[in-house]
Design a protein around this motif. Structure first.
Motif, PDB file in Angstrom:
ATOM      1  N   PHE A  48      -2.338  -4.281   0.912  1.00 25.88           N
ATOM      2  CA  PHE A  48      -2.605  -4.227   2.348  1.00 25.88           C
ATOM      3  C   PHE A  48      -1.332  -3.717   3.010  1.00 25.88           C
ATOM      4  O   PHE A  48      -0.276  -3.654   2.377  1.00 25.88           O
ATOM      5  N   ASP A  69      -7.364  -1.065  -0.288  1.00 27.30           N
ATOM      6  CA  ASP A  69      -6.815  -1.866   0.810  1.00 27.30           C
ATOM      7  C   ASP A  69      -7.674  -3.114   0.969  1.00 27.30           C
ATOM      8  O   ASP A  69      -8.814  -3.038   1.409  1.00 27.30           O
ATOM      9  N   LEU A 108       0.855  -1.178   0.000  1.00 29.24           N
ATOM     10  CA  LEU A 108       0.000   0.000   0.000  1.00 29.24           C
ATOM     11  C   LEU A 108       0.893   1.230   0.000  1.00 29.24           C
ATOM     12  O   LEU A 108       2.033   1.179   0.456  1.00 29.24           O
TER      13      LEU A 108
END
Lengths: 338, 338
Positions: B167, B322, B156
């Motif tokens: 994530f 996400d 991320l």
DNA sequence: CTGTTAGCGCCTTCAC
DNA sequence: GTGAAGGCGCTAACAG
């Protein structure tokens, strides 16, 4: 929020040539055939490339030169770990020669194979590497007509489409069968994936044993640990006194090992297990897994070599390469093994 | 002996048009945009295609239409099994839309990454999917300038090159750390690959534990069972009373399990083990492996979706996705687990 | 619905 | 050593 970007009008070789103060073609040669251009010119062109941020367009280059510098790699599925070392090595070896790999997945399906091959051909690859032999007859003809160098791998054939690098699955099965005979196991079983090559190995295994009544658990390819567990469960249902299992992959063998452990069966004392493929984990498990070693990376790098050779117009003298295999005895069949 | 084949002069759309008795462009439309052509004409063209064995040349089409229908997938190495489900799903999803995947391998090396990206850009892909964030700053700029849709994955960032699906590795580490705290383990160790993301997870783990003195075994990426065994050996040297190990992959965790078993340590009673990635085998081993689940296939299919959307000129409203993660407790940390 | 025109960006062929 | 044409196979853009 991410929007289609405004077109920075892309820099072409034309722009580079203008900046360098030379003609288009001179710029082209400076980059792709520096031998025939003066050092001064090369330097000017290089500078212009830096200044403009030029990146060549290989689509255009390929169209004219008839060399796409791409090689297609066709696998059943990317996640079939058996083929990964081959594809990885192939990709690296080709990248070193300025070639890229396009991947296609057939899902073990002859129709999809044909479709994938057609799409691949339409990209004008300079070579095609298949894992396994080409199944569809139509696809074979098309491939031959296309004139693209083709390497079939992980199998052998008297009459490949073009070239073939592999080994005999029948013989592998035979070798494992011979090992089973030498160990004197009578109550044996086969845990196998449903794919064609695994079935061939089973055939060779049965032929050498001289039996056709061997309990068999067929699981859908690609194999997995869970399927291996299920396979052993099925085999024990068929033959509670099972002494040894021949598995079509190390992954299945691993599953068999786990299921045996879960049932309190000792390996190899109560149950011997043989895998296939010599996966990394097999050598380091407890017990380590007896398996058949095949040179996966070797297949990949040799395939790259043959394709590159043919791209350079060379003749390949040995279009049929038998890389053989090697049975590796480990603890899953012998407490005395290394 | 396999020689470069004589050129069957390749069939072009021109030939098809002649056979069908229509103009070149009508033939083209009949094949790629049938909506605007009469059914009768389509039939004639289809017949001509059959008769001639025509296969389109996508290089030429791509040159003109500026759509190569290729997407580049960049991975550290094809054999890093962590990313396989992502790449496999990506490949399938794109193939369904008529797109092919070209693969590039960086070997966890920023310089190679830059080189690979340059080569890829020169193929004019309609999209680029990275596993991990783009490391090199130069490469980032080039990518932005190229205008090619880029999806960074498995991580991320507030400021992706373009889009990002993944994530937080820090949070993953934190979650595992929190789990360790909740279980009250004091003598803990970390077995980790040397790659950047694994190190980030370790950082998050340590931060949550509030300690910096945790014994750590760093092994070179990509991880393997053998490296997992070695890692546990190292950790036990540092801390003979080890109660729990946090591993950067399920493969390493598997190795730790095997080494523990080889030393007569019971898992989880003597030693608890946590992995990462929720590999297939982890759920089915005995003991099953507590791990962190990440939606690899989801990343692949979403990446395909976003790229396809952008290829169709659509705007992606959520360029930062996400997907989160989920800790799955299994028997390697708890005898009560499912 | 169909056809004509004009290239896409580069490289091969031939001249100089 | 350099340059000027021409075209690879296909498809946008505009006509009819």
């Amino acid at each position: 929020m991410s929007t289609p970007s405004p077109h920075h009008k892309p820099v072409t070789l034309h722009d580079v040539a203008k900046v360098a103060g030379v003609s288009l073609i001179t710029a082209s040669r400076a980059l792709s055939n520096p031998g025939v251009v003066s050092d001064k010119t090369i330097a000017k062109v290089r500078e212009a490339v830096e200044a403009t941020g030029y990146i060549p367009n290989l689509l255009a280059g390929g169209l004219k030169s008839k060399r796409s510098r791409m090689v297609a790699a066709i696998v059943p599925a990317l996640s079939v770990s058996q083929f990964l070392p081959t594809v990885q090595t192939l990709t690296s070896a080709l990248a070193a020669g300025g070639y890229q790999v396009i991947v296609g997945q057939t899902n073990y399906d002859a129709e999809r194979e044909e479709a994938v091959l057609n799409t691949m051909i339409s990209r004008q690859p300079d070579g095609i590497v298949m894992t396994g032999l080409v199944q569809s007859q139509k696809a074979r003809e098309r491939l031959v007509r296309s004139g693209i160098p083709v390497v079939e791998t992980w199998d052998l054939s008297d009459r490949p489409v073009d070239m073939v690098i592999g080994f005999s699955h029948l013989k592998v099965g035979g070798a494992v069968g011979g090992y089973f005979l030498s160990r004197g196991w009578k109550k044996v079983g086969v845990a196998t994936g449903s794919d064609h090559r695994a079935m061939l190995r089973r055939e060779g295994f049965l032929a050498t044993l001289g039996r056709s009544d061997v309990p068999t658990a067929v699981v859908p390819a690609p194999s997995s640990l869970a399927l291996g567990r299920r396979a052993l469960a099925e085999l024990l249902d068929q033959e509670p006194g099972l002494e040894a299992v021949c598995c079509s992959s190390d992954t299945l063998a691993h599953g068999v090992l786990v299921e045996a452990q879960a049932r309190g069966l000792r390996v190899p004392e109560d149950l011997a297990v043989v895998g296939f493929g010599n996966a990394e984990f097999g050598a380091h498990m407890v017990p380590s897994i007896t398996t058949v070693h095949v040179d996966g990376p070797g297949i990949g790098s040799l395939a790259a070599q043959l394709i590159l050779a043919r791209c350079n117009g060379e003749t390949v003298e040995q279009p049929i390469v038998d890389l053989g295999f090697r049975l590796i005895e480990r603890r899953s069949t012998s407490v005395d093994a290394a």
